[in-house]
Design an enzyme around this catalytic site. Structure first.
Site, short mmCIF file in Angstrom:
data_model
loop_
_atom_site.label_atom_id
_atom_site.label_comp_id
_atom_site.label_asym_id
_atom_site.label_seq_id
_atom_site.Cartn_x
_atom_site.Cartn_y
_atom_site.Cartn_z
N TRP A 102 0.88 -1.31 0.00
CA TRP A 102 0.02 -0.10 0.04
C TRP A 102 0.82 1.23 0.07
CZ3 TRP A 102 -4.23 -0.71 -2.20
CH2 TRP A 102 -4.93 -1.90 -1.89
N ASP A 170 -1.94 6.25 6.63
CA ASP A 170 -3.05 5.34 6.10
C ASP A 170 -3.42 4.40 7.10
OD1 ASP A 170 -4.41 3.52 4.51
OD2 ASP A 170 -3.07 3.25 3.16
N LYS A 194 -12.79 -2.06 5.80
CA LYS A 194 -12.17 -3.15 6.64
C LYS A 194 -12.51 -2.93 8.18
CE LYS A 194 -8.95 -3.17 3.12
NZ LYS A 194 -8.01 -2.16 2.53
#
Ligand SMILES: *Cc1c(COP(=O)(O)O)cnc(C)c1O
Length: 358
Positions: A102, A170, A194
């Site tokens: 990511w 993040d 999530k």
């Protein structure tokens, strides 16, 4: 109807009480005669949902007044672009701590806008740890980290001290899973799918002094300033997703807040790691100091056994345990909504599988 324990990394399980409440309110939300999906985003009945979701989020994460909360679209991936578009001002330069798939994507997007300086990386060991040795550039506009690496299963054991440089995080896969001090960050972002709700809404928590640094060339839709001024109602927001996320926030609040859910998360992760550590069949690819509480990759001793495990687990109602293709093996994502019983059932199954495959 029988629901399975779903260990998917995202979209992932939602708390059953939240799904039931959403089902109850599906056709007629609180006497409005309509579903939240059908309401005008300018109506009073929707505004109350929108404002309550924000207020509950603020309460749970203890977000100070000088931070704005935005509900945006485009996922965490859109933030990979929006952040450099909005925050690269003086020097058009960002420092990254590179910890996995990511941050790789975020680095690629930031490079489109300005200069990227990778101050530390764990790529040398397949991202199985979090680097702790780095120095930030004096002239960086901000520092970008990914606090929990969903694919690799690592977690920052502590938040880096960036001094006066704004820290951008993040938190897509660990927001609200443990208590954090929001004031250490300039900007926190997370796709909802999530830990917060359904896919389609992205939460951005941004310190007010970082709003409005964009260039005049930036279209209004990509400016934090636009969404802040319009309270995330510049254009039609993902109303239903915000509503369900709001129900998730209330569910956490009723359980005792983030502190309470963190205790349960630690208990769940310990159950799984303790068994993996004593097992002769299963092992963890992650350095112990940096293990995630949310995403737990593990491997059996051969690829054939991995495949057999995943297939047999499904028959027991334990779903989506295949590891990410870059890591292989298995991965159990045990976000807030995964009950302790789900993890216990997984561990029991792992024990039985080990006995049967000696
Ligand atoms: C899932 C995930 C993303 C990507 O989210 P999208 O909403 O699909 O754009 C980014 N970062 C992390 C840490 C993730 O887990």
């Amino acid at each position: 109807m029988s629901r399975v324990y779903n260990f998917s990394a995202g979209p992932s399980m939602l708390p059953e009480p939240v799904l039931k409440k959403a089902a109850e309110e599906m056709l007629d939300y609180k006497g409005s005669g309509m579903s939240v999906m059908e309401m005008s985003h300018r109506s009073n009945v929707y505004m109350e949902i929108h404002e309550r979701a924000e207020a509950t989020l603020r309460k749970l994460m203890n977000i100070p007044e000088n931070y704005s909360v935005l509900f945006l679209q485009g996922g965490a991936s859109q933030q990979f672009a929006m952040i450099p578009m909005n925050l690269m001002d003086k020097n058009r330069k960002v420092d990254f701590i590179h910890t996995g798939a990511w941050t790789k994507k975020a680095i690629a997007e930031a490079k489109v806008i300005g200069t990227v300086n990778v101050v530390a990386s764990s790529e040398d060991k397949n991202f199985s740890y979090i680097p702790e040795d780095y120095q930030f550039s004096q002239d960086a506009d901000y520092v970008h980290i990914c606090t929990n690496n969903t694919i690799e299963g690592t977690l920052f054991p502590q938040i880096p001290d960036t001094g006066s440089i704004p820290l951008v995080a993040d938190m897509s896969s660990n927001i609200m899973s443990e208590e954090i001090d929001v004031t250490k960050f300039g900007l926190i972002f997370a796709g909802a799918q999530k830990n917060l709700g359904p896919a389609g809404v992205t939460v951005v928590i941004i310190r007010n002094d970082l709003i409005g640094k964009h260039s005049e060339q930036l279209p209004a839709i990509f400016r934090y300033a636009t969404h802040d001024k319009e309270k995330s109602l510049y254009n039609t927001p993902p109303c239903y997703n915000i509503y369900v996320a709001g129900l998730v926030f209330e569910w956490i609040d009723q359980l005792g807040g983030v502190k309470a859910i963190e205790a349960t998360n630690r208990e769940k992760a310990k159950l799984l790691y303790d068994f993996i550590d004593e097992s002769k069949l299963f092992s963890s690819p992650v350095d112990k100091r940096y293990r995630s509480l949310m995403n737990i990759p593990f491997l059996a001793t051969s690829d054939d056994l991995n495949k057999k495990f995943i297939a047999e687990a499904e028959k027991e109602g334990l779903f989506t345990l295949a590891g990410h293709r870059s890591v292989g093996g298995m991965r159990a994502s045990i976000y807030n909504a995964m009950p302790v019983e789900g993890v216990k059932k997984l561990v029991d199954f792992m024990k039985k599988f080990e006995m049967d495959n000696k």
